[in-house]
Design an enzyme around this catalytic site. Sequence first.
Site, PDB file in Angstrom:
ATOM      1  CG  ASN A  37      -2.166   0.816   1.052  1.00 57.80           C
ATOM      2  OD1 ASN A  37      -2.383   1.397  -0.009  1.00 57.80           O
ATOM      3  ND2 ASN A  37      -2.997   0.866   2.086  1.00 57.80           N
ATOM      4  CG  HIS A 122     -12.260  -3.860   9.902  1.00 61.72           C
ATOM      5  ND1 HIS A 122     -11.342  -3.010   9.362  1.00 61.72           N
ATOM      6  CD2 HIS A 122     -11.603  -5.034  10.132  1.00 61.72           C
ATOM      7  CE1 HIS A 122     -10.175  -3.626   9.260  1.00 61.72           C
ATOM      8  NE2 HIS A 122     -10.317  -4.862   9.710  1.00 61.72           N
ATOM      9  NE  ARG A 147     -10.014  -3.189  12.984  1.00 62.26           N
ATOM     10  CZ  ARG A 147      -9.185  -2.460  12.233  1.00 62.26           C
ATOM     11  NH1 ARG A 147      -7.942  -2.849  12.038  1.00 62.26           N
ATOM     12  NH2 ARG A 147      -9.602  -1.359  11.649  1.00 62.26           N
ATOM     13  CE1 TYR A 159      -5.703   1.602  10.907  1.00 63.09           C
ATOM     14  CE2 TYR A 159      -6.614   0.538  12.861  1.00 63.09           C
ATOM     15  CZ  TYR A 159      -6.222   0.484  11.530  1.00 63.09           C
ATOM     16  OH  TYR A 159      -6.384  -0.667  10.828  1.00 63.09           O
ATOM     17  CD  GLU A 262      -1.392  -4.219  10.216  1.00 65.24           C
ATOM     18  OE1 GLU A 262      -2.401  -4.857  10.518  1.00 65.24           O
ATOM     19  OE2 GLU A 262      -1.412  -3.024   9.902  1.00 65.24           O
ATOM     20  NE  ARG A 283      -3.091  -8.460  12.315  1.00 64.86           N
ATOM     21  CZ  ARG A 283      -4.102  -8.369  11.454  1.00 64.86           C
ATOM     22  NH1 ARG A 283      -4.813  -9.423  11.156  1.00 64.86           N
ATOM     23  NH2 ARG A 283      -4.390  -7.214  10.881  1.00 64.86           N
ATOM     24  CG  HIS A 312      -2.663  -7.196   7.240  1.00 66.58           C
ATOM     25  ND1 HIS A 312      -1.794  -6.446   6.482  1.00 66.58           N
ATOM     26  CD2 HIS A 312      -3.705  -6.375   7.516  1.00 66.58           C
ATOM     27  CE1 HIS A 312      -2.270  -5.228   6.307  1.00 66.58           C
ATOM     28  NE2 HIS A 312      -3.433  -5.156   6.936  1.00 66.58           N
ATOM     29  CG  ASP A 316      -3.975  -2.387   2.410  1.00 69.55           C
ATOM     30  OD1 ASP A 316      -4.841  -2.004   3.208  1.00 69.55           O
ATOM     31  OD2 ASP A 316      -2.916  -2.923   2.763  1.00 69.55           O
ATOM     32  CD  GLU A 339      -7.617  -7.176   8.900  1.00 69.78           C
ATOM     33  OE1 GLU A 339      -6.421  -7.460   8.726  1.00 69.78           O
ATOM     34  OE2 GLU A 339      -8.021  -6.032   9.164  1.00 69.78           O
ATOM     35  CD1 TRP A 402      -1.934   6.961  10.607  1.00 66.19           C
ATOM     36  CD2 TRP A 402      -1.461   5.066   9.510  1.00 66.19           C
ATOM     37  NE1 TRP A 402      -3.112   6.468  10.105  1.00 66.19           N
ATOM     38  CE2 TRP A 402      -2.850   5.309   9.431  1.00 66.19           C
ATOM     39  CE3 TRP A 402      -0.925   3.924   8.903  1.00 66.19           C
ATOM     40  CZ2 TRP A 402      -3.719   4.449   8.753  1.00 66.19           C
ATOM     41  CZ3 TRP A 402      -1.766   3.078   8.237  1.00 66.19           C
ATOM     42  CH2 TRP A 402      -3.155   3.333   8.162  1.00 66.19           C
TER      43      TRP A 402
HETATM   44  C1  GCO Z   1      -5.452  -3.937   9.725  1.00 65.14           C
HETATM   45  C2  GCO Z   1      -4.457  -2.910   9.328  1.00 65.14           C
HETATM   46  C3  GCO Z   1      -4.822  -2.029   8.182  1.00 65.14           C
HETATM   47  C4  GCO Z   1      -3.572  -1.288   7.748  1.00 65.14           C
HETATM   48  C5  GCO Z   1      -3.526  -1.136   6.270  1.00 65.14           C
HETATM   49  C6  GCO Z   1      -2.291  -0.395   5.819  1.00 65.14           C
HETATM   50  O1  GCO Z   1      -5.321  -4.423  10.844  1.00 65.14           O
HETATM   51  O2  GCO Z   1      -6.289  -4.276   8.917  1.00 65.14           O
HETATM   52  O3  GCO Z   1      -3.921  -2.249  10.432  1.00 65.14           O
HETATM   53  O4  GCO Z   1      -5.899  -1.204   8.439  1.00 65.14           O
HETATM   54  O5  GCO Z   1      -3.494  -0.055   8.371  1.00 65.14           O
HETATM   55  O6  GCO Z   1      -3.592  -2.391   5.715  1.00 65.14           O
HETATM   56  O7  GCO Z   1      -2.137  -0.499   4.449  1.00 65.14           O
HETATM   57 MG    MG Z   2      -3.688  -3.774  11.928  1.00 67.11          MG
END
Ligand code: GCO
Ligand code: MG
Length: 402
Positions: A37, A122, A147, A159, A262, A283, A312, A316, A339, A402
């Site tokens: 990403n 999510h 989540r 976030y 991740e 992850r 993960h 993306d 996920e 971030w």
């Molecule tokens: C998750 C992740 C995503 C990432 C994203 C970055 O747990 O799904 O944290 O939200 O931030 O994939 O490209």
């Molecule tokens: Mg994450």
Amino acid sequence: MKITDAKVIVCSPGRNFVTLKIFTDSGIYGLGDATLNGMEKAVAVYLENYCIPALIGRDPRNTEDIWHYFYRGVYWKRGSVSMTAISAIDMALWDIKAKTLNTPLYNLLGGRSRDRILVYCHANGKDVEETIEKVGSKIEKGFRAVRVQSGIPGIQHTYGVTLDNKPYEPATRGLAHEEYWDTSKYLNFLPSLFGKVREVFGDDIHLLHDVHHRCTPVEAARLAKEIEPFHLFWLEDPVTGELQEGLRLIRKHSTTPIAIGEVFNSVYDYTTLITEQLIDYIRMPLVHGGGITHLLKVAAMASVYHINTGFHGATDLSPVNLASALHFNTAINNFGIQEYMPHQEIVHDVFKINYSFNDGYLSIDDSPGIGVDIDEKKALKFPYEKASLPVNRKTDGTMFYW
Ligand code: GCO
Ligand code: MG
């Protein structure tokens, strides 16, 4: 059998995806996801200029040797860009291997260990009330694991939370935009959020939460301890994983299960975490973690220490990665959860998928190989558009994670 050619397809049906297609002299081709990403073109250039020329003429069935050629054989190793490229090559080669044997990929990884794959979705809202509403609607859709992320009073961007009610998609067109963050407001808020969610939905539903690397070890220890009574399925990325030893402090104070990695791309990111049993879920996904060849080894090592996978699976990561993950999850013993953020419908104009959601689980059909295909003509209709992930500052302007 020989590799005759390979190409990188970059397309943007709603968001950017990078796909590697490897061709062989038998007419069989394989697909691998190479999406990173915000850094899509860097992986594409690495594949096109350095990897593809070295692939031509090799026997695609030699997945182990080819993996080590691009990992061990290369002096400048690891890092997200090159490991994503290796992952895509590896995934495409396993696709070819399974198609050559006319069998679904999972049969080469151990066969069926389970019939269906538990997934989490999510739910996010701008405040507690909206978040609870969203959790309710996910449960109604059949999800058994959710989540939960919520806007926090006094913090403008949180976030995982959308301001426009659309599905969460962190990358925005153009350069990175800036967000602002206040850890103490977050820490004061989160336990009460989970208290309310448990009060409304009871104990049966699995609840997860992503801290997204925002705490120091001692802050994360406080959080994990304070949410312990709400029995989360996991607390994700409570600290940045750069400091593996930091996880010791969390473990010392809490039994909240921890998921991490991740953004990892090697087993060496995990050695302390696994061998000291500092985490509960892996992850690192196939697409960024060295593909099937490498994750088989990481998962095997994790299983010795009673650690499960929880890959993960944000939007993306392309359908090629998701399908590969479903094969992997079907086959290994120490699968935990996957996920699942469904892609927008437009993505399925380009990628033909072979998995479906039912009653909280994903299942994959029995087509040979990974089973996902790409429609290149349709892909051409969606050219790459530059997009970036946000950057994050503390409210006083200090650069932060971030
Ligand atoms: C998750 C992740 C995503 C990432 C994203 C970055 O747990 O799904 O944290 O939200 O931030 O994939 O490209
Ligand atoms: Mg994450």
